[in-house]
Every structure is written in structure tokens, then in C-alpha cells.
Design a protein around this motif. Sequence first.
Motif, PDB file in Angstrom:
ATOM      1  N   THR A  27       0.738  -1.097   0.063  1.00 34.25           N
ATOM      2  CA  THR A  27       0.023   0.084   0.054  1.00 34.25           C
ATOM      3  C   THR A  27       0.953   1.320   0.026  1.00 34.25           C
ATOM      4  O   THR A  27       2.087   1.146   0.355  1.00 34.25           O
ATOM      5  CB  THR A  27      -0.792   0.007   1.177  1.00 34.25           C
ATOM      6  OG1 THR A  27      -0.082   0.278   2.316  1.00 34.25           O
ATOM      7  CG2 THR A  27      -1.839  -1.187   1.387  1.00 34.25           C
ATOM      8  N   THR A  28       0.252   2.299  -0.442  1.00 35.71           N
ATOM      9  CA  THR A  28       1.053   3.318  -0.249  1.00 35.71           C
ATOM     10  C   THR A  28       1.183   4.084   0.977  1.00 35.71           C
ATOM     11  O   THR A  28       2.403   4.550   1.208  1.00 35.71           O
ATOM     12  CB  THR A  28       0.187   4.647  -1.012  1.00 35.71           C
ATOM     13  OG1 THR A  28      -1.249   5.071  -0.528  1.00 35.71           O
ATOM     14  CG2 THR A  28       0.258   4.350  -2.713  1.00 35.71           C
ATOM     15  N   LYS A  29       0.588   3.774   2.013  1.00 33.11           N
ATOM     16  CA  LYS A  29       0.882   3.925   3.286  1.00 33.11           C
ATOM     17  C   LYS A  29       2.078   3.329   3.705  1.00 33.11           C
ATOM     18  O   LYS A  29       2.989   4.126   4.476  1.00 33.11           O
ATOM     19  CB  LYS A  29      -0.435   3.584   4.228  1.00 33.11           C
ATOM     20  CG  LYS A  29      -0.344   3.961   5.742  1.00 33.11           C
ATOM     21  CD  LYS A  29      -1.514   3.448   6.241  1.00 33.11           C
ATOM     22  CE  LYS A  29      -1.287   3.796   7.966  1.00 33.11           C
ATOM     23  NZ  LYS A  29      -2.709   3.573   8.677  1.00 33.11           N
ATOM     24  N   GLU A  30       2.255   1.869   3.618  1.00 35.68           N
ATOM     25  CA  GLU A  30       3.435   1.324   3.928  1.00 35.68           C
ATOM     26  C   GLU A  30       4.440   1.652   3.296  1.00 35.68           C
ATOM     27  O   GLU A  30       5.658   1.792   3.619  1.00 35.68           O
ATOM     28  CB  GLU A  30       3.168  -0.378   3.813  1.00 35.68           C
ATOM     29  CG  GLU A  30       2.043  -0.943   4.547  1.00 35.68           C
ATOM     30  CD  GLU A  30       2.460  -0.879   5.949  1.00 35.68           C
ATOM     31  OE1 GLU A  30       3.389  -0.972   6.147  1.00 35.68           O
ATOM     32  OE2 GLU A  30       1.637  -0.572   6.938  1.00 35.68           O
ATOM     33  N   ALA A  32       5.347   4.614   1.953  1.00 35.80           N
ATOM     34  CA  ALA A  32       5.561   6.059   2.710  1.00 35.80           C
ATOM     35  C   ALA A  32       6.110   5.688   3.797  1.00 35.80           C
ATOM     36  O   ALA A  32       7.394   6.538   4.382  1.00 35.80           O
ATOM     37  CB  ALA A  32       4.580   6.864   2.703  1.00 35.80           C
ATOM     38  N   LYS A  33       5.657   5.054   4.849  1.00 37.44           N
ATOM     39  CA  LYS A  33       6.215   4.753   5.971  1.00 37.44           C
ATOM     40  C   LYS A  33       7.797   4.221   6.012  1.00 37.44           C
ATOM     41  O   LYS A  33       8.551   4.701   6.802  1.00 37.44           O
ATOM     42  CB  LYS A  33       5.568   3.712   6.887  1.00 37.44           C
ATOM     43  CG  LYS A  33       6.107   3.247   8.210  1.00 37.44           C
ATOM     44  CD  LYS A  33       4.992   2.237   8.918  1.00 37.44           C
ATOM     45  CE  LYS A  33       5.567   2.033  10.276  1.00 37.44           C
ATOM     46  NZ  LYS A  33       4.705   0.918  10.867  1.00 37.44           N
ATOM     47  N   CYS A  37       8.486   9.004   4.890  1.00 35.28           N
ATOM     48  CA  CYS A  37       7.818  10.235   4.477  1.00 35.28           C
ATOM     49  C   CYS A  37       6.281  10.081   4.780  1.00 35.28           C
ATOM     50  O   CYS A  37       5.806   8.929   4.979  1.00 35.28           O
ATOM     51  CB  CYS A  37       8.194  10.743   3.262  1.00 35.28           C
ATOM     52  SG  CYS A  37       7.465   9.570   1.883  1.00 35.28           S
ATOM     53  N   SER A  38       5.553  11.252   4.453  1.00 39.45           N
ATOM     54  CA  SER A  38       4.113  10.973   4.436  1.00 39.45           C
ATOM     55  C   SER A  38       3.528  10.418   3.239  1.00 39.45           C
ATOM     56  O   SER A  38       4.192  10.395   2.013  1.00 39.45           O
ATOM     57  CB  SER A  38       3.616  12.288   4.660  1.00 39.45           C
ATOM     58  OG  SER A  38       3.752  13.161   3.598  1.00 39.45           O
ATOM     59  N   GLU A  39       2.396  10.071   2.965  1.00 36.93           N
ATOM     60  CA  GLU A  39       1.554   9.751   2.098  1.00 36.93           C
ATOM     61  C   GLU A  39       1.479  10.969   1.220  1.00 36.93           C
ATOM     62  O   GLU A  39       1.495  10.701  -0.102  1.00 36.93           O
ATOM     63  CB  GLU A  39       0.235   8.953   2.372  1.00 36.93           C
ATOM     64  CG  GLU A  39       0.185   7.569   2.512  1.00 36.93           C
ATOM     65  CD  GLU A  39      -1.179   6.817   2.515  1.00 36.93           C
ATOM     66  OE1 GLU A  39      -1.549   6.485   1.489  1.00 36.93           O
ATOM     67  OE2 GLU A  39      -1.948   7.203   3.632  1.00 36.93           O
ATOM     68  N   LEU A  42       4.652  11.295  -0.754  1.00 38.57           N
ATOM     69  CA  LEU A  42       4.444  10.226  -1.866  1.00 38.57           C
ATOM     70  C   LEU A  42       3.641  10.779  -3.016  1.00 38.57           C
ATOM     71  O   LEU A  42       4.346  10.527  -4.166  1.00 38.57           O
ATOM     72  CB  LEU A  42       4.013   8.805  -1.438  1.00 38.57           C
ATOM     73  CG  LEU A  42       4.079   7.666  -2.170  1.00 38.57           C
ATOM     74  CD1 LEU A  42       4.214   6.415  -1.506  1.00 38.57           C
ATOM     75  CD2 LEU A  42       2.722   7.648  -3.193  1.00 38.57           C
ATOM     76  N   TYR A  43       2.686  11.061  -2.755  1.00 36.14           N
ATOM     77  CA  TYR A  43       1.677  11.473  -4.068  1.00 36.14           C
ATOM     78  C   TYR A  43       1.985  12.846  -4.738  1.00 36.14           C
ATOM     79  O   TYR A  43       1.848  12.995  -6.011  1.00 36.14           O
ATOM     80  CB  TYR A  43       0.341  11.693  -3.329  1.00 36.14           C
ATOM     81  CG  TYR A  43      -0.460  10.371  -3.282  1.00 36.14           C
ATOM     82  CD1 TYR A  43      -0.550   9.635  -4.159  1.00 36.14           C
ATOM     83  CD2 TYR A  43      -1.000  10.048  -1.924  1.00 36.14           C
ATOM     84  CE1 TYR A  43      -1.322   8.251  -3.968  1.00 36.14           C
ATOM     85  CE2 TYR A  43      -1.550   8.812  -1.566  1.00 36.14           C
ATOM     86  CZ  TYR A  43      -1.697   7.934  -2.557  1.00 36.14           C
ATOM     87  OH  TYR A  43      -2.492   6.928  -2.515  1.00 36.14           O
ATOM     88  N   LYS A  49      -0.477   4.398  -7.283  1.00 32.75           N
ATOM     89  CA  LYS A  49       0.401   3.353  -7.235  1.00 32.75           C
ATOM     90  C   LYS A  49       0.793   2.904  -8.392  1.00 32.75           C
ATOM     91  O   LYS A  49       1.803   2.164  -8.506  1.00 32.75           O
ATOM     92  CB  LYS A  49      -0.265   2.286  -6.257  1.00 32.75           C
ATOM     93  CG  LYS A  49       0.714   1.211  -5.715  1.00 32.75           C
ATOM     94  CD  LYS A  49       0.082   0.456  -4.768  1.00 32.75           C
ATOM     95  CE  LYS A  49      -0.905  -0.754  -5.332  1.00 32.75           C
ATOM     96  NZ  LYS A  49      -1.283  -1.721  -4.172  1.00 32.75           N
TER      97      LYS A  49
END
Length: 203
Positions: A27-30, A32-33, A37-39, A42-43, A49
Motif C-alpha cells: 500500500t502507499t501508506k506502507e 511512505a512509512k 515520509c508522508s503519503e 509520496l503523492y 500506485k
Amino acid sequence: MEQKPARVRVLDAAHELMLTVGLARATTKEIAKAAGCSEAALYKYFPSKEELFIQVLRERLPRLTPLLRRLAAEPGRRTPEENLTEIARQAALFYEQSFPIAASLYAETQLKRRHDEAMRQMGSGPHLPIEELDAYLRAEQALGRIGRDADTFAAASLLLGACAQRAFAYDSTPTGERPPLDDFAPRLARALLAGISVADGRR
């Protein structure tokens, strides 16, 4: 030690997670972690994704498409056998490294449909290497180094299909070892040329 730029960290983290847990579960959350950095950050670099996946393929895996485009633009610089051996080598490495990333998509039908649609919208997809290799073979055909009646699309499909097959067909064997690349690539190139070349396919 100086920290890598955020975009590089995101690509590194995405590559690692896609290899270990698969594209569907990364996932984008994982990501980014793992990148620290933050989601939202990332975006900033990757709007989806799917776009991140494409950039991982382009920047972290063997460069197959640029090789094919270069050869299609400049046919005749080396022999067809030399070029096809190089293509087979890079394609085998590309599929070997990308298959574990993308394989999890096939377990989730709806996710794969969304992913395929995103790829179409971005003008990308697994069909492109076949088309690029077909373009190279047609360029060689125009130079008279590939048989006039050869089916270049079928030949491109056969070569890349064999490289993709090598990526997963040997994991369940007793040793789990794939055919050595230094042997596999030239043999594949010679076998393909035996069916599509002019009298001397290595010239």
C-alpha cells in the motif's frame, strides 16, 4: 551520511515492498512509512500506485524498452544474433525481477482490472516490449538481414515469451535453479534466428 532525496527513498521502498509482499499488498501508506515520509509526500512525486509501479519498473529493473527502441532506431550496427542475445539477456533479467512484483495481481481479479485500466490510460503495459521487439525485427527485415516472409510479431512473442517463462517455470524444480543466463540467451537467439533469418542470420 546525507539522506537520499524523498523521491529516491520512495522508489527504493516501493521496490523492496513490491518484491517482498507483492504489488497488491504494497500500500502507499506502507511504502511512505518505509521511505520515512508522508503519503502526501509520496503523492507529490507519484499520483497513483500504478504510476509508482511503472517508475519502479523503469528505474529499478533492467532497461528493456530503451534497449529495444535504440536497436529499432539503429538496426544493422551489430549482427542480429548479437542483438537478439543482448535482448534475450535483458528480457530474462527483467522478467525474473518483475514477476515477483506483479504476480500478486493475478490473485485479485478486481485489482488487476483496475491496474490494467490504469496502465492503458498511461500508455503502458506488458504488450509494449513485444511491439518494440517487433519494430526492431521489422527494421532488420528492411535491411535484408531477416527473411522477407518472416512473421516478426510471432518471433518477438516467442522470444519474450521464453524469457518470461524462464522467470517462473523453474522455481518448483528440485534445485530451483533457472537455466544459466550466459547459456540461455545465445541459445534462444540462435533458435529464433534459425526460423526467421536469411541464409546467414548472423551477418
